[in-house]
Motif scaffolding. Structure first.
Motif, PDB file in Angstrom:
ATOM      1  N   SER A 192       5.527   7.246  -1.163  1.00 54.70           N
ATOM      2  CA  SER A 192       4.367   7.888  -1.774  1.00 54.70           C
ATOM      3  C   SER A 192       3.181   6.943  -1.874  1.00 54.70           C
ATOM      4  O   SER A 192       3.316   5.778  -2.260  1.00 54.70           O
ATOM      5  CB  SER A 192       4.725   8.391  -3.177  1.00 54.70           C
ATOM      6  N   VAL A 193       1.996   7.454  -1.540  1.00 60.81           N
ATOM      7  CA  VAL A 193       0.783   6.669  -1.665  1.00 60.81           C
ATOM      8  C   VAL A 193       0.493   6.342  -3.125  1.00 60.81           C
ATOM      9  O   VAL A 193      -0.212   5.377  -3.444  1.00 60.81           O
ATOM     10  CB  VAL A 193      -0.410   7.409  -1.020  1.00 60.81           C
ATOM     11  N   ARG A 194       1.061   7.130  -4.023  1.00 61.65           N
ATOM     12  CA  ARG A 194       0.874   6.878  -5.447  1.00 61.65           C
ATOM     13  C   ARG A 194       1.330   5.468  -5.825  1.00 61.65           C
ATOM     14  O   ARG A 194       0.742   4.831  -6.712  1.00 61.65           O
ATOM     15  CB  ARG A 194       1.666   7.905  -6.252  1.00 61.65           C
ATOM     16  N   LEU A 195       2.363   4.960  -5.154  1.00 59.46           N
ATOM     17  CA  LEU A 195       2.883   3.628  -5.456  1.00 59.46           C
ATOM     18  C   LEU A 195       1.945   2.531  -4.954  1.00 59.46           C
ATOM     19  O   LEU A 195       1.987   1.406  -5.441  1.00 59.46           O
ATOM     20  CB  LEU A 195       4.274   3.455  -4.825  1.00 59.46           C
ATOM     21  N   LEU A 196       1.124   2.866  -3.972  1.00 54.40           N
ATOM     22  CA  LEU A 196       0.204   1.892  -3.374  1.00 54.40           C
ATOM     23  C   LEU A 196      -1.091   1.746  -4.172  1.00 54.40           C
ATOM     24  O   LEU A 196      -1.680   0.654  -4.229  1.00 54.40           O
ATOM     25  CB  LEU A 196      -0.115   2.333  -1.945  1.00 54.40           C
ATOM     26  N   LEU A 197      -1.533   2.823  -4.790  1.00 54.80           N
ATOM     27  CA  LEU A 197      -2.866   2.840  -5.402  1.00 54.80           C
ATOM     28  C   LEU A 197      -3.083   1.827  -6.521  1.00 54.80           C
ATOM     29  O   LEU A 197      -4.172   1.245  -6.607  1.00 54.80           O
ATOM     30  CB  LEU A 197      -3.188   4.248  -5.902  1.00 54.80           C
ATOM     31  N   PRO A 198      -2.106   1.574  -7.424  1.00 54.26           N
ATOM     32  CA  PRO A 198      -2.378   0.597  -8.487  1.00 54.26           C
ATOM     33  C   PRO A 198      -2.784  -0.775  -7.950  1.00 54.26           C
ATOM     34  O   PRO A 198      -3.696  -1.416  -8.485  1.00 54.26           O
ATOM     35  CB  PRO A 198      -1.058   0.536  -9.250  1.00 54.26           C
ATOM     36  N   ASP A 199      -2.154  -1.226  -6.889  1.00 52.15           N
ATOM     37  CA  ASP A 199      -2.489  -2.521  -6.299  1.00 52.15           C
ATOM     38  C   ASP A 199      -3.880  -2.477  -5.662  1.00 52.15           C
ATOM     39  O   ASP A 199      -4.691  -3.394  -5.845  1.00 52.15           O
ATOM     40  CB  ASP A 199      -1.440  -2.911  -5.263  1.00 52.15           C
ATOM     41  N   LEU A 200      -4.170  -1.419  -4.932  1.00 50.77           N
ATOM     42  CA  LEU A 200      -5.481  -1.293  -4.294  1.00 50.77           C
ATOM     43  C   LEU A 200      -6.586  -1.186  -5.335  1.00 50.77           C
ATOM     44  O   LEU A 200      -7.695  -1.698  -5.141  1.00 50.77           O
ATOM     45  CB  LEU A 200      -5.510  -0.060  -3.381  1.00 50.77           C
ATOM     46  N   PHE A 201      -6.303  -0.530  -6.436  1.00 50.16           N
ATOM     47  CA  PHE A 201      -7.268  -0.350  -7.515  1.00 50.16           C
ATOM     48  C   PHE A 201      -7.718  -1.702  -8.068  1.00 50.16           C
ATOM     49  O   PHE A 201      -8.876  -1.870  -8.479  1.00 50.16           O
ATOM     50  CB  PHE A 201      -6.638   0.485  -8.629  1.00 50.16           C
ATOM     51  N   GLN A 202      -6.811  -2.652  -8.087  1.00 45.42           N
ATOM     52  CA  GLN A 202      -7.122  -3.986  -8.617  1.00 45.42           C
ATOM     53  C   GLN A 202      -7.791  -4.876  -7.583  1.00 45.42           C
ATOM     54  O   GLN A 202      -8.611  -5.725  -7.923  1.00 45.42           O
ATOM     55  CB  GLN A 202      -5.832  -4.664  -9.102  1.00 45.42           C
ATOM     56  N   ARG A 203      -7.463  -4.696  -6.320  1.00 45.87           N
ATOM     57  CA  ARG A 203      -7.868  -5.654  -5.292  1.00 45.87           C
ATOM     58  C   ARG A 203      -9.178  -5.322  -4.581  1.00 45.87           C
ATOM     59  O   ARG A 203      -9.801  -6.219  -4.000  1.00 45.87           O
ATOM     60  CB  ARG A 203      -6.763  -5.789  -4.248  1.00 45.87           C
TER      61      ARG A 203
END
Length: 371
Positions: free
Chosen positions: A52-63
């Protein structure tokens, strides 16, 4: 945030559009699902993911400072909701439909730059930009971005929302501009009747208004703050130049203390300092360099012959013997600012000498009013 933009796609058609966009948008990293692998991902620097892309977004949100998502708007809203913190720090979020017809500014339209990013992406994809921020739609002053192209800094952000509401609702708004760049109205239309411009707090004192935007390098008095900032926003234009001289090896703490005390004495805001200026002999002075790093100021340096082109009220033979210039702080401040006179000619305090000049800007030419 270490990178600029993350472009993310989770569908076949989205991947096609995302690859096209990432190839034309500088600073963009491309992410898409492994099942759409083409074989050239390593060469292009594509980041593949599964699940799920949902698992990727928290990291991208920070970076990243901006996320460009080829995902449905509703899904994006649900996924980013738990990640939201503050409009001053949240990244820009832009959503694009699967056919690439609409580019939608979703989050951090002003401070995060999503509105401008939306326009850039739409131009690349030949799509329609969708921006709902009222000040953009109405083509009026964006309170949280007012003066940002010039580097103006907001000092009082607390009333930004009600002041913005006053601007877009066409209530009585005054702009008090005592310094800074005058050409902030960039729309190809007259300034609206409900926005009036004044050159000083004194000039605006008797006016009736619902909200105020105050642009000044001065420290306001308590009375001025009560009068204009109860429903107002204060902006600091970068207009002050500090001419500085110091003995070799003077510590940052001493230089900083002199700067702060002097600005306070002169009733000037440290947030309106644009840069420092000094003699080229001091270009590697650790204390001055540390001061610039701490406050994000640049240092401009001048040679003795350049400094000697400025006529000084009290040229110093002693300074000339050591440096080849008849003064350091005073001429450096004038040369760097472009001013013809000083706000503070010179103050000597311990190992530090300071002068202050203000960058001159022409008075604002009043634009034709709408009928």
């Amino acid at each position: 945030m270490s990178q600029m933009y993350a472009v993310v796609a989770i569908t076949k058609h989205g991947v096609e559009l995302a690859r096209r966009l990432a190839g034309q948008l500088p600073g963009a990293d491309l992410y898409y699902m492994e099942k759409f692998v083409r074989g050239d991902e390593e060469k292009l620097g594509v980041k593949l993911f599964s699940g799920s892309v949902r698992l990727l977004l928290p990291d991208l949100f920070q970076r990243y400072s901006g996320l460009i998502l080829f995902i449905s708007l509703g899904a994006v809203v649900r996924m980013i909701a738990p990640l939201l913190k503050d409009k001053k720090t949240d990244p820009a979020v832009v959503v694009i439909d699967d056919r690439g017809e609409h580019v939608i500014s979703v989050l951090s339209g002003h401070l995060g730059g999503a509105n401008e990013l939306t326009r850039r992406v739409a131009a690349i994809l030949d799509a329609r930009p969708v921006i709902t921020t009222a000040s953009d739609v109405r083509q009026t002053i964006p309170v949280d971005l007012f003066g940002s192209p010039f580097g103006w800094e907001i000092e009082s952000f607390e009333r930004a929302t009600p002041v913005s509401a006053a601007v877009v609702n066409e209530e009585r708004v005054i702009v008090i501009q005592e310094s800074g760049e005058p050409d902030w109205w960039t729309y190809d239309k007259p300034l609206p009747e409900h926005i009036r411009v004044f050159s000083s707090t004194r000039e605006a004192w008797e006016q009736e208004f619902d909200a105020a935007l105050v642009v000044t390098h001065r420290l306001l008095s308590e009375e001025e703050e009560q009068r204009f900032l109860s429903n107002g926003v204060l902006y600091r234009p970068k207009v002050l130049v500090l001419g500085l001289g110091c003995n070799r090896g003077t510590e940052l703490e001493e230089i900083e203390q002199v700067v702060k005390e002097t600005l306070s004495e002169q009733r000037l805001s440290i947030k309106s300092v644009r840069n420092i200026a000094t003699i080229d002999l001091k270009k590697d002075e650790p204390g001055l360099l540390a001061l610039c790093r701490k406050y994000g100021w640049r240092m401009e340096v001048y040679s003795p012959p350049e400094l000697n082109t400025v006529a000084l009220p009290h040229p110093s033979e002693t300074v000339y013997r050591y440096t080849g210039a008849y003064g350091v702080s005073e001429p450096a401040a004038l040369l760097s600012s472009g001013a013809t006179d000083w706000m503070l000619t010179k103050k000597k305090a311990g190992n530090v000498t300071i002068s202050i000049a203000m960058v001159p800007h022409p008075s604002r030419v009043e634009v034709k009013r709408s009928e």
